[in-house]
Design an enzyme around this catalytic site. Structure first.
Site, mmCIF file in Angstrom:
data_model
loop_
_atom_site.group_PDB
_atom_site.id
_atom_site.type_symbol
_atom_site.label_atom_id
_atom_site.label_comp_id
_atom_site.label_asym_id
_atom_site.label_seq_id
_atom_site.Cartn_x
_atom_site.Cartn_y
_atom_site.Cartn_z
ATOM 1 N N ASP A 120 -14.659 11.376 6.031
ATOM 2 C CA ASP A 120 -15.279 12.394 5.194
ATOM 3 C C ASP A 120 -16.448 12.976 5.990
ATOM 4 O O ASP A 120 -17.075 12.267 6.779
ATOM 5 C CB ASP A 120 -15.757 11.736 3.895
ATOM 6 C CG ASP A 120 -15.986 12.753 2.795
ATOM 7 O OD1 ASP A 120 -15.972 13.958 3.093
ATOM 8 O OD2 ASP A 120 -16.178 12.325 1.643
ATOM 9 N N ASP A 328 -8.356 9.642 -1.796
ATOM 10 C CA ASP A 328 -9.090 8.409 -1.547
ATOM 11 C C ASP A 328 -9.723 7.939 -2.842
ATOM 12 O O ASP A 328 -9.971 8.720 -3.755
ATOM 13 C CB ASP A 328 -10.155 8.606 -0.466
ATOM 14 C CG ASP A 328 -11.187 9.651 -0.820
ATOM 15 O OD1 ASP A 328 -12.283 9.303 -1.278
ATOM 16 O OD2 ASP A 328 -10.892 10.854 -0.643
ATOM 17 N N CYS A 366 2.654 -8.883 -10.420
ATOM 18 C CA CYS A 366 2.074 -8.462 -9.139
ATOM 19 C C CYS A 366 2.561 -9.361 -8.000
ATOM 20 O O CYS A 366 2.657 -10.581 -8.158
ATOM 21 C CB CYS A 366 0.550 -8.493 -9.221
ATOM 22 S SG CYS A 366 -0.242 -7.923 -7.705
ATOM 23 N N CYS A 368 0.962 -9.525 -4.998
ATOM 24 C CA CYS A 368 -0.101 -9.615 -3.985
ATOM 25 C C CYS A 368 -0.394 -11.073 -3.608
ATOM 26 O O CYS A 368 0.022 -12.012 -4.276
ATOM 27 C CB CYS A 368 -1.377 -8.921 -4.475
ATOM 28 S SG CYS A 368 -2.447 -9.933 -5.522
ATOM 29 N N CYS A 371 -2.252 -12.986 -6.485
ATOM 30 C CA CYS A 371 -1.450 -13.372 -7.650
ATOM 31 C C CYS A 371 -0.378 -14.402 -7.303
ATOM 32 O O CYS A 371 0.085 -15.126 -8.178
ATOM 33 C CB CYS A 371 -0.809 -12.134 -8.271
ATOM 34 S SG CYS A 371 -2.014 -11.087 -9.126
ATOM 35 N N HIS A 397 -6.183 -7.938 -4.775
ATOM 36 C CA HIS A 397 -5.287 -7.629 -5.896
ATOM 37 C C HIS A 397 -5.379 -6.154 -6.288
ATOM 38 O O HIS A 397 -4.353 -5.476 -6.440
ATOM 39 C CB HIS A 397 -5.605 -8.508 -7.112
ATOM 40 C CG HIS A 397 -4.942 -8.004 -8.353
ATOM 41 N ND1 HIS A 397 -3.607 -8.221 -8.621
ATOM 42 C CD2 HIS A 397 -5.416 -7.218 -9.349
ATOM 43 C CE1 HIS A 397 -3.296 -7.605 -9.754
ATOM 44 N NE2 HIS A 397 -4.370 -6.996 -10.210
HETATM 45 ZN ZN ZN Z 1 -2.087 -9.283 -7.659
#
Ligand code: ZN
Length: 455
Positions: A120, A328, A366, A368, A371, A397
């Protein structure tokens, strides 16, 4: 470590602009190719090619303001599927200095991020720290006839003139000056793949007369940025091609937004214009889609459209269906540090009593790292014990949640099932007892001081 190349459309991804050919960057180029589009709407999927890899759009660009996504390793950002990172020229100019990052080989090598990068321009931060965006501004603007809206007892820290902005550092009070040319020089030193023209970001409280003057000034600054960018590309020794995006301002006024877009789009120097366009300004949540649509309706299909700053999941759908390719968003990491986590059924705080003995993950759906390895009870404990691992795991997460959401949106655009997916997702996300989205929350990453609902 470079993110996997992605499959694009069958269109020619290697078409070079005259500017790129003249610059000798045949192998290290920038291009954008649209793929599928939403019927009757401006939303589309596409592929951006940068010297550091491809970005499949629509894409979420994670924010690493100071060359760091707070609390998360760059390797973790790769693992969770982030396609690109955005840092801020204002913050990096003040600390550690653009020359340090240049000596390190540029932003990517400096922060050990192998993929595409954005910077930016710093225009918003320079002016928000000086003009105030609430802290410094008088909040009661009834009867306002001029633009001296500084609150009583406050001192303006930035002075804008036609040539640029003189401002004081929020770190140590030292005085500095940004002009379009200086912003380009800094962003060339930082070396991101996609950089932004230096613009003036106004507030919704500025008068119509001021907005008109400001849009004209941003247009003049854009022309100076384009000329300086071309000079630096031609005369410098850059290691790769950098794409320059103009920034469209014009606040909430349709005629100003459309005219600003047309003026920037027609701005060409030596046969070359901008590679893409950013949509800036302090946008109110309820006007987000309308303003994005005004701008995107004026832009050619083969130019990338980036929304500078976005907040909540419903805003993501609104922006994408009105034509935004990339955006963003600092929210995933910001709210994670306060124990707020996104789930398919809404947002909740994992440091409240309901999570204390809950041995399920944040979100059963999820995939990730957090998780698949940790429970809410453990995260609850980490926050209560003020362990540094707490914001790390929650940020992983939340970043994955937004990456995956936008990945899914891209998939349903290509498959022609966007509307069904949107209804289903938003119904579950906002239909639960989880808290509703808020706009305008404190955004310390952005200005260091004040909210930035949308740049
Ligand atoms: Zn997660």
């Amino acid at each position: 470590m470079r993110p996997e190349p992605v499959e694009g459309s069958t269109a020619d991804l290697h078409k070079l602009s005259p500017h790129q050919r003249e610059s000798g960057f045949e192998d290290l180029h920038y291009s954008f190719v649209p793929c599928a589009s939403l019927p009757g709407q401006l939303g589309r999927s596409g592929v951006i090619t940068t010297p550091h890899g491809k970005i499949r759009t629509p894409a979420f660009v994670a924010v690493g303001t100071k060359a760091s996504v707070k609390a998360v390793l760059p390797e973790s950002m790769v693992a969770l599927g982030a396609q690109a990172l955005l840092a801020n020229a204002y913050h990096l100019y003040l600390q550690p200095g653009a020359d340090v990052i240049e000596a390190a080989g540029g932003l990517g090598p400096f922060m050990n991020w192998p993929g595409p990068t954005f910077t930016d321009s710093g225009g918003f931060q320079v002016m928000s720290l000086g003009v105030g965006f609430k802290k410094m501004l008088a909040m009661n603007t009834d009867g306002l006839e001029d633009d001296d809206v500084i609150a009583d007892g406050k001192t303006r820290l930035a002075q804008i003139d036609e040539d640029g902005v003189t401002f004081r550092s929020h770190l140590d009070g030292s005085q500095h000056r940004f002009t379009p040319e200086i912003s380009m020089q800094i962003q060339h030193q930082l070396g991101a793949d996609i950089i932004f023209a230096f613009d003036e970001c106004t507030t919704l409280m500025n008068t119509r007369h001021y907005q008109e003057r400001s849009v004209a000034r941003t247009q003049q600054w854009a022309a100076r940025c384009l000329a300086e960018h071309q000079r630096l590309t031609r005369e410098g020794t850059p290691s790769h091609f950098q794409a320059l995006f103009a920034v469209v301002q014009g606040a909430q006024y349709e005629d100003l937004r459309r005219q600003a877009t047309r003026d920037l789009e027609s701005l060409v120097i030596d046969g070359c214009g901008f590679d893409g366009y950013g949509i800036g300004g302090a946008l109110e949540k309820e006007n987000l889609g309308t303003i994005v649509r005004w701008v995107c309706e004026e832009l050619p299909e083969d130019k990338t459209r980036h929304l500078l700053g976005i907040s909540e999941p419903d805003d993501i759908f609104t922006a994408i269906e009105n034509g935004v390719d990339t955006f963003d968003c600092v929210s995933p990491s910001r709210v994670a540090r306060n124990a707020a986590v996104y789930t398919s059924r809404g947002r909740f705080n994992v440091n409240t009593a309901t999570s204390r003995r809950n041995f399920a993950p944040i979100d059963e759906d999820c995939d990730c790292y957090t998780c698949t390895h940790y429970t809410q009870a453990y995260l609850h404990h980490l926050f209560k014990a003020r362990e540094m691992l707490a914001p790390m795991l929650c940020t992983i997460h939340n970043e994955r949640f937004v990456v995956r959401l936008v990945d899914n949106i891209r998939t349903v655009i290509d498959a022609g099932t966007f509307s069904d997916f949107k209804i289903d997702f938003l119904g579950r996300y906002y239909g639960s007892s989880a808290r509703s989205p808020r706009s305008g929350e404190a955004d310390p990453d952005r200005a260091g001081t004040e909210p930035r609902p949308c740049r």
